[in-house]
Structures are given as structure tokens and as C-alpha cells.
Design a protein around this motif. Structure first.
Motif, PDB file in Angstrom:
ATOM      1  N   SER A 105     -38.457 -15.852  27.540  1.00 42.81           N
ATOM      2  CA  SER A 105     -37.069 -16.285  27.677  1.00 42.81           C
ATOM      3  C   SER A 105     -36.633 -17.106  26.454  1.00 42.81           C
ATOM      4  CB  SER A 105     -36.902 -17.052  28.994  1.00 42.81           C
ATOM      5  OG  SER A 105     -35.546 -17.271  29.299  1.00 42.81           O
ATOM      6  N   GLN A 106     -36.249 -18.354  26.635  1.00 40.07           N
ATOM      7  CA  GLN A 106     -35.847 -19.155  25.483  1.00 40.07           C
ATOM      8  C   GLN A 106     -36.968 -19.212  24.446  1.00 40.07           C
ATOM      9  OE1 GLN A 106     -35.396 -23.512  25.592  1.00 40.07           O
ATOM     10  NE2 GLN A 106     -33.242 -23.226  25.082  1.00 40.07           N
ATOM     11  N   CYS A 109     -36.985 -15.908  22.501  1.00 39.40           N
ATOM     12  CA  CYS A 109     -35.943 -15.904  21.460  1.00 39.40           C
ATOM     13  C   CYS A 109     -36.410 -16.710  20.250  1.00 39.40           C
ATOM     14  CB  CYS A 109     -34.644 -16.480  22.017  1.00 39.40           C
ATOM     15  SG  CYS A 109     -33.949 -15.550  23.394  1.00 39.40           S
ATOM     16  N   GLY A 130     -36.347 -11.574  25.415  1.00 35.24           N
ATOM     17  CA  GLY A 130     -35.773 -12.370  24.329  1.00 35.24           C
ATOM     18  C   GLY A 130     -35.145 -11.502  23.258  1.00 35.24           C
ATOM     19  N   VAL A 162     -30.342 -12.438  28.892  1.00 33.58           N
ATOM     20  CA  VAL A 162     -30.599 -11.712  27.637  1.00 33.58           C
ATOM     21  C   VAL A 162     -30.064 -10.287  27.762  1.00 33.58           C
ATOM     22  CG1 VAL A 162     -32.354 -10.959  25.991  1.00 33.58           C
ATOM     23  CG2 VAL A 162     -32.671 -13.099  27.247  1.00 33.58           C
TER      24      VAL A 162
END
Length: 207
Positions: A105-106, A109, A130, A162
Motif C-alpha cells: 500500500s503506502q 508506493c 502500489g 490505488v
């Protein structure tokens, strides 16, 4: 100006016995300790594990689709922390070609953003849900040559955080930079890491 302290958990094999290093980047609201639980599902034997910890459990304040300036200075600070983890692995004797990245996820990314800004031959990259960061993707930020590094990006087809379009756009850029990119999209997959995804990561990246 730092917004993240230079802190990460080191686990797995001691560097003297490790053949590879894996840098694991947790998602928003999560922890370095929680992302380390992936070692039970990924083939990470004889591996030095480094898991940086974000201040307040978040790498940057807004969505990764926000204009980059909106996420500063946290984003630059987060990228510097990932770079510190890479430097630590190299200092402990693991060459870049044996350094792997895993993010969710974050953290996924951030993983893709870091490797795109420092492209070279790595061991492999896994981005569980991501894409590259920014309202628009500015290829001027990205430099280097992946020299065939395998990058796996997985996600659900209608992930709430996303969008598929960003994943596809990211894959195009990474391929143009010499990466061997595999994108796997799962129908109706929740925003989490599934057993199918870890199996694929083991096959394509760690096998």
C-alpha cells in the motif's frame, strides 16, 4: 528537514551469514514489526531483513495521488530513510544486486518511487498494491537502468486507494527503464495481501 527518524528493525540472518537483504516498507497506519510478519509467507531464508519505521506510522500525509509538494517534506524524508536502509545493507556486505524490496500500500508506493529514482540492478521488487507517486508522473524524477530487475505489482481490480490506471502507467515507465515488470490484478480482492500474492512473489521474485 527530517520528518522520519532514522530507525529500522533488523531481523533475519546476521549479515555475516546472509546472502541477500530485503527492505520491507509497511503501509499507512501499520508498523515495521507488522510487515516483518511477511517472512512467514515469503521465501526469505538466509536473508538480512531491514524494516524502516515511519513516524506516526505514515510515510506521507496525503494520498499518493496528491501533488508531490503536498506530501513534502515527509516524502523526501521517507525516501532518505529507505536510502539509509539500502546503505546499511551495503555496509553490511550485501551488494545492490542482492537487495530486494517489499512494500504494501503506502509502503508499496514508496518502494516503487525509491527504486525508480535510483534504478539499477536489484535482486527484485515487490509492490503489493502500489504505484508511482504524484498527481502526474514526472519522468524527470526517475533515473538509472534496472538492467532486467524483476518488479512485481499486484492489486485488486477496484482497489479503493490505488487505481488500476496508475498501476498500468507505473509499469510502462518501469519497463522503459529496463525492468522486467509483471502486473497481476485480482478480481474483488480486498485491500490486503493475499496468499495468492505471496505465492506469486515467491515464484517470480524469490524463487
Amino acid at each position: 528537514m527530517y520528518t522520519h527518524e532514522k530507525q529500522f528493525i533488523q531481523a533475519g540472518k546476521l549479515a555475516a551469514h546472509a546472502k541477500k537483504a530485503v527492505i520491507l516498507l509497511h503501509g499507512r497506519g501499520s508498523t515495521a514489526q507488522s510487515i516483518l510478519s511477511l517472512q512467514r509467507h515469503l521465501q526469505l531464508e538466509d536473508v538480512l531483513l531491514l524494516a524502516p519505521q515511519a513516524n506516526n506510522n505514515s510515510w506521507y500525509p496525503y494520498t499518493f495521488l496528491a501533488p508531490v509538494p503536498n506530501n513534502q517534506p515527509a516524502l523526501d524524508s521517507a525516501l532518505e530513510l529507505v536510502d539509509a536502509a539500502v546503505s546499511e545493507a551495503i555496509k553490511q556486505g550485501v551488494p545492490a544486486a542482492q537487495i530486494y524490496f517489499v512494500g504494501f500500500s503506502q509502503g508499496a508506493c514508496l518502494t516503487l518511487e525509491y527504486v525508480a529514482r535510483h534504478a539499477k540492478r536489484y535482486g527484485g521488487v515487490v509492490a503489493f498494491t502500489g504505484g508511482l507517486i504524484g498527481a502526474e508522473l514526472d519522468t524527470a524524477n526517475y533515473q538509472g537502468d534496472f538492467a532486467g530487475t524483476r518488479i512485481l505489482i499486484t492489486a485488486g481490480d477496484y482497489d479503493p486507494h490505488v487505481p488500476l490506471q496508475r498501476i498500468e502507467g507505473s509499469a510502462v515507465i518501469l519497463r522503459e527503464m529496463g525492468a522486467d515488470v509483471k502486473v497481476e490484478i485480482y478480481p474483488d480482492k480486498p485491500h490486503s495481501i493475499s496468499a495468492d500474492e505471496t505465492l506469486l512473489a515467491n515464484e517470480f521474485i524469490f524463487g
